[in-house]
Scaffold this motif. Structure first.
Motif, PDB file in Angstrom:
ATOM      1  N   SER A  18      78.793 -37.577  -7.482  1.00 17.48           N
ATOM      2  CA  SER A  18      78.040 -36.788  -6.511  1.00 17.48           C
ATOM      3  C   SER A  18      78.411 -37.191  -5.091  1.00 17.48           C
ATOM      4  O   SER A  18      78.561 -36.337  -4.202  1.00 17.48           O
ATOM      5  N   ILE A  19      78.583 -38.468  -4.863  1.00 16.93           N
ATOM      6  CA  ILE A  19      79.015 -38.950  -3.546  1.00 16.93           C
ATOM      7  C   ILE A  19      80.405 -38.406  -3.219  1.00 16.93           C
ATOM      8  O   ILE A  19      80.678 -37.993  -2.092  1.00 16.93           O
ATOM      9  N   ALA A  20      81.275 -38.354  -4.221  1.00 16.26           N
ATOM     10  CA  ALA A  20      82.627 -37.818  -4.006  1.00 16.26           C
ATOM     11  C   ALA A  20      82.572 -36.338  -3.633  1.00 16.26           C
ATOM     12  O   ALA A  20      83.374 -35.877  -2.806  1.00 16.26           O
ATOM     13  N   VAL A  21      81.635 -35.579  -4.211  1.00 17.60           N
ATOM     14  CA  VAL A  21      81.483 -34.168  -3.833  1.00 17.60           C
ATOM     15  C   VAL A  21      81.107 -34.076  -2.358  1.00 17.60           C
ATOM     16  O   VAL A  21      81.686 -33.292  -1.602  1.00 17.60           O
ATOM     17  N   ALA A  22      80.127 -34.879  -1.937  1.00 20.14           N
ATOM     18  CA  ALA A  22      79.720 -34.866  -0.522  1.00 20.14           C
ATOM     19  C   ALA A  22      80.907 -35.165   0.393  1.00 20.14           C
ATOM     20  O   ALA A  22      81.089 -34.508   1.424  1.00 20.14           O
ATOM     21  N   GLU A  23      81.716 -36.123  -0.001  1.00 18.10           N
ATOM     22  CA  GLU A  23      82.903 -36.462   0.799  1.00 18.10           C
ATOM     23  C   GLU A  23      83.895 -35.304   0.837  1.00 18.10           C
ATOM     24  O   GLU A  23      84.422 -34.962   1.901  1.00 18.10           O
ATOM     25  N   ARG A  24      84.160 -34.690  -0.335  1.00 21.53           N
ATOM     26  CA  ARG A  24      85.098 -33.559  -0.382  1.00 21.53           C
ATOM     27  C   ARG A  24      84.604 -32.386   0.453  1.00 21.53           C
ATOM     28  O   ARG A  24      85.406 -31.624   1.000  1.00 21.53           O
ATOM     29  N   LEU A  25      83.294 -32.227   0.548  1.00 22.03           N
ATOM     30  CA  LEU A  25      82.718 -31.137   1.330  1.00 22.03           C
ATOM     31  C   LEU A  25      82.730 -31.432   2.830  1.00 22.03           C
ATOM     32  O   LEU A  25      82.349 -30.584   3.630  1.00 22.03           O
ATOM     33  N   GLY A  26      83.150 -32.627   3.203  1.00 23.10           N
ATOM     34  CA  GLY A  26      83.201 -32.991   4.612  1.00 23.10           C
ATOM     35  C   GLY A  26      81.854 -33.366   5.200  1.00 23.10           C
ATOM     36  O   GLY A  26      81.657 -33.329   6.412  1.00 23.10           O
ATOM     37  N   MET A  27      80.936 -33.754   4.334  1.00 23.06           N
ATOM     38  CA  MET A  27      79.618 -34.165   4.805  1.00 23.06           C
ATOM     39  C   MET A  27      79.688 -35.553   5.433  1.00 23.06           C
ATOM     40  O   MET A  27      80.618 -36.314   5.177  1.00 23.06           O
ATOM     41  N   THR A  28      78.688 -35.857   6.227  1.00 20.24           N
ATOM     42  CA  THR A  28      78.567 -37.154   6.885  1.00 20.24           C
ATOM     43  C   THR A  28      77.471 -37.955   6.197  1.00 20.24           C
ATOM     44  O   THR A  28      76.356 -37.452   6.003  1.00 20.24           O
TER      45      THR A  28
END
Length: 184
Positions: A140-150
């Motif tokens: 889930s953290i990797a998804v946030a990173e791929r989405l460009g989230m901070t």
């Protein structure tokens, strides 16, 4: 609510109460995997519980306070994404996801969350999308990173799941950041 192709035989479409049996069957296939981090696996214990859960989201959709979509791969429901909460006065939404093991590694969640964030930002005028993930939930953290989230921080012991307290990471993306990354 909308439906859209995610490519490669995958489709995103609304999860509605009439799909409770299919939703329950999907959850049975992935219950232990999904339930490691997400309470939906325990809440949707059978078809009746699935119907009640989906009725809650139908009510949220009618009140414009949340949405839920399923991810189908080659005609089989394999996961989903949602806006657990939407607040149009504050122009915020909280996104989430789940996926059964058979559908891992295909980019389905990233493509599905991209679609719902695009809709929220461009169609509904949402300014900020939040993403909460257990510090133990690396996918889930990797998804946030791929989405460009901070990553904004960690809320300690904020989530009680299966009798254990979990620290939760908070990630977000703002509409101008989303548009800039998408257009780059």
């Amino acid at each position: 609510m909308f439906k859209t192709s995610l490519g490669e035989g995958a489709e995103l479409r609304p999860l509605t109460p009439d799909l409770a049996e299919e939703f329950a069957t999907h959850m049975d296939r992935g219950r232990e995997f999904i339930g490691r981090h997400v309470a939906i696996a325990d809440v949707v214990a059978d078809a009746d519980a699935a119907r009640r859960f989906l009725e809650t989201y139908a009510d949220k959709a009618a009140a414009d306070t949340g949405r839920i979509w399923g991810i189908w791969l080659d005609g089989t429901l394999v996961g989903g994404v949602l806006f657990r909460a939407m607040d149009f006065r504050m122009e915020t939404a909280e996104a989430g996801c789940w996926l059964e093991p058979a559908a891992l590694g295909k980019g389905l969640v990233t493509r599905a969350v991209t679609a719902i964030i695009d809709w929220a930002v461009e169609v509904r005028g949402i300014h900020r999308v939040d993403w909460w993930a257990s510090t133990r939930n690396a996918p889930s953290i990797a998804v946030a990173e791929r989405l460009g989230m901070t990553k904004e921080g960690v809320v300690r012991e904020a989530y009680l799941h299966r009798g254990e307290r979990y620290d939760m990471e908070i990630w977000s993306v703002l509409a101008p950041e989303w548009r800039a990354a998408r257009d780059a």
